[in-house]
Design a protein around this motif. Structure first.
Motif, PDB file in Angstrom:
ATOM      1  N   GLY A 112      20.036  -0.525   0.006  1.00  0.00           N
ATOM      2  CA  GLY A 112      19.870  -1.519   0.896  1.00  0.00           C
ATOM      3  C   GLY A 112      18.248  -1.616   1.059  1.00  0.00           C
ATOM      4  O   GLY A 112      17.412  -1.661  -0.102  1.00  0.00           O
ATOM      5  N   HIS A 113      17.949  -2.030   2.095  1.00  0.00           N
ATOM      6  CA  HIS A 113      16.439  -2.337   2.443  1.00  0.00           C
ATOM      7  C   HIS A 113      15.877  -1.767   3.824  1.00  0.00           C
ATOM      8  O   HIS A 113      16.708  -1.088   4.455  1.00  0.00           O
ATOM      9  CB  HIS A 113      16.340  -4.036   2.655  1.00  0.00           C
ATOM     10  CG  HIS A 113      16.382  -4.586   1.389  1.00  0.00           C
ATOM     11  ND1 HIS A 113      17.758  -5.006   0.851  1.00  0.00           N
ATOM     12  CD2 HIS A 113      15.500  -5.149   0.173  1.00  0.00           C
ATOM     13  CE1 HIS A 113      17.754  -5.692  -0.301  1.00  0.00           C
ATOM     14  NE2 HIS A 113      16.495  -5.443  -0.700  1.00  0.00           N
ATOM     15  N   VAL A 114      14.530  -1.443   3.954  1.00  0.00           N
ATOM     16  CA  VAL A 114      14.052  -0.934   5.207  1.00  0.00           C
ATOM     17  C   VAL A 114      13.131  -2.058   5.775  1.00  0.00           C
ATOM     18  O   VAL A 114      12.488  -2.785   5.032  1.00  0.00           O
ATOM     19  CB  VAL A 114      13.478   0.396   5.039  1.00  0.00           C
ATOM     20  CG1 VAL A 114      12.298   0.284   4.116  1.00  0.00           C
ATOM     21  CG2 VAL A 114      13.049   0.950   6.344  1.00  0.00           C
ATOM     22  N   PHE A 115      13.341  -2.121   7.121  1.00  0.00           N
ATOM     23  CA  PHE A 115      12.335  -3.198   7.773  1.00  0.00           C
ATOM     24  C   PHE A 115      11.716  -2.354   8.982  1.00  0.00           C
ATOM     25  O   PHE A 115      12.258  -1.040   9.198  1.00  0.00           O
ATOM     26  CB  PHE A 115      13.612  -3.942   8.558  1.00  0.00           C
ATOM     27  CG  PHE A 115      14.374  -4.888   7.394  1.00  0.00           C
ATOM     28  CD1 PHE A 115      13.582  -6.005   6.793  1.00  0.00           C
ATOM     29  CD2 PHE A 115      15.462  -4.327   6.944  1.00  0.00           C
ATOM     30  CE1 PHE A 115      14.392  -6.464   5.884  1.00  0.00           C
ATOM     31  CE2 PHE A 115      16.327  -4.967   6.197  1.00  0.00           C
ATOM     32  CZ  PHE A 115      15.607  -6.218   5.431  1.00  0.00           C
ATOM     33  N   GLU A 116      10.717  -2.904   9.362  1.00  0.00           N
ATOM     34  CA  GLU A 116      10.004  -2.260  10.332  1.00  0.00           C
ATOM     35  C   GLU A 116      10.187  -2.667  11.794  1.00  0.00           C
ATOM     36  O   GLU A 116       9.503  -2.807  12.778  1.00  0.00           O
ATOM     37  CB  GLU A 116       8.389  -2.617  10.103  1.00  0.00           C
ATOM     38  CG  GLU A 116       7.748  -2.374   8.871  1.00  0.00           C
ATOM     39  CD  GLU A 116       7.788  -0.526   8.611  1.00  0.00           C
ATOM     40  OE1 GLU A 116       7.222  -0.009   9.763  1.00  0.00           O
ATOM     41  OE2 GLU A 116       7.675  -0.199   7.476  1.00  0.00           O
ATOM     42  N   ASP A 117      11.537  -2.895  12.017  1.00  0.00           N
ATOM     43  CA  ASP A 117      11.587  -3.519  13.292  1.00  0.00           C
ATOM     44  C   ASP A 117      13.055  -2.314  14.051  1.00  0.00           C
ATOM     45  O   ASP A 117      13.991  -2.907  15.033  1.00  0.00           O
ATOM     46  CB  ASP A 117      12.539  -4.654  13.371  1.00  0.00           C
ATOM     47  CG  ASP A 117      13.658  -5.104  12.801  1.00  0.00           C
ATOM     48  OD1 ASP A 117      14.224  -3.811  12.099  1.00  0.00           O
ATOM     49  OD2 ASP A 117      14.334  -6.039  12.485  1.00  0.00           O
ATOM     50  N   GLY A 118      13.016  -1.111  13.788  1.00  0.00           N
ATOM     51  CA  GLY A 118      13.740  -0.152  14.229  1.00  0.00           C
ATOM     52  C   GLY A 118      13.381   0.515  15.652  1.00  0.00           C
ATOM     53  O   GLY A 118      12.278   0.070  16.005  1.00  0.00           O
TER      54      GLY A 118
END
Length: 139
Positions: A112-118
């Motif tokens: 999948g993908h990783v985002f900086e909004d966790g």
């Protein structure tokens, strides 16, 4: 998981595309080997709240602890942390977007993908396809 378990997993990987097609279902192959994406809210693990471990559906390598899973509302299982030794990331500019792709470090399967909004403590949202994961409960 021990180092010998990891070594066995690496040695047990398919050697070519035909072997991957034999090992995986059509949907697993499309996601893991062709960097596909399952429909949001369609996967088996989106709403799972059990304690345990999520492993790569392609090779069995342990990837995510269920304790780091949270409901991000995005439609895919989301985790706020991952073991850097178990995953790899790379820039993905496909589909007109600039994202960070997440892959299994063992078999290089697309997760999948990783985002900086966790959420805290990491601020990361690992947005992972259910079909790319197997679940092992703690029992």
């Amino acid at each position: 998981m021990s180092e010998s378990d990891d070594k066995e997993r690496r040695e047990d990987l398919p050697e070519d595309d035909a072997e991957w097609r034999e090992r995986l279902s059509d949907e697993e192959y499309r996601v893991l080997r062709e960097a596909g994406t399952e429909r949001p809210f369609s996967g088996d693990h989106v709403d799972r709240k059990d304690d345990g471990t999520y492993a790569c559906a392609g090779c069995g390598a342990e990837l995510f602890d269920a304790k780091t899973k949270y409901d991000s509302g995005c439609g895919w299982p989301s985790f706020y942390d991952a073991d850097d030794d178990r995953i790899e990331t790379r820039r993905d500019t496909s589909k007109g977007m600039d994202r960070t792709e997440v892959l299994c470090a063992n078999c290089e399967g697309h997760l999948g993908h990783v985002f900086e909004d966790g959420p805290e403590p990491t601020g990361k949202r690992f947005c992972i396809n259910s079909v790319a994961l197997d679940f092992d409960d703690e029992e």
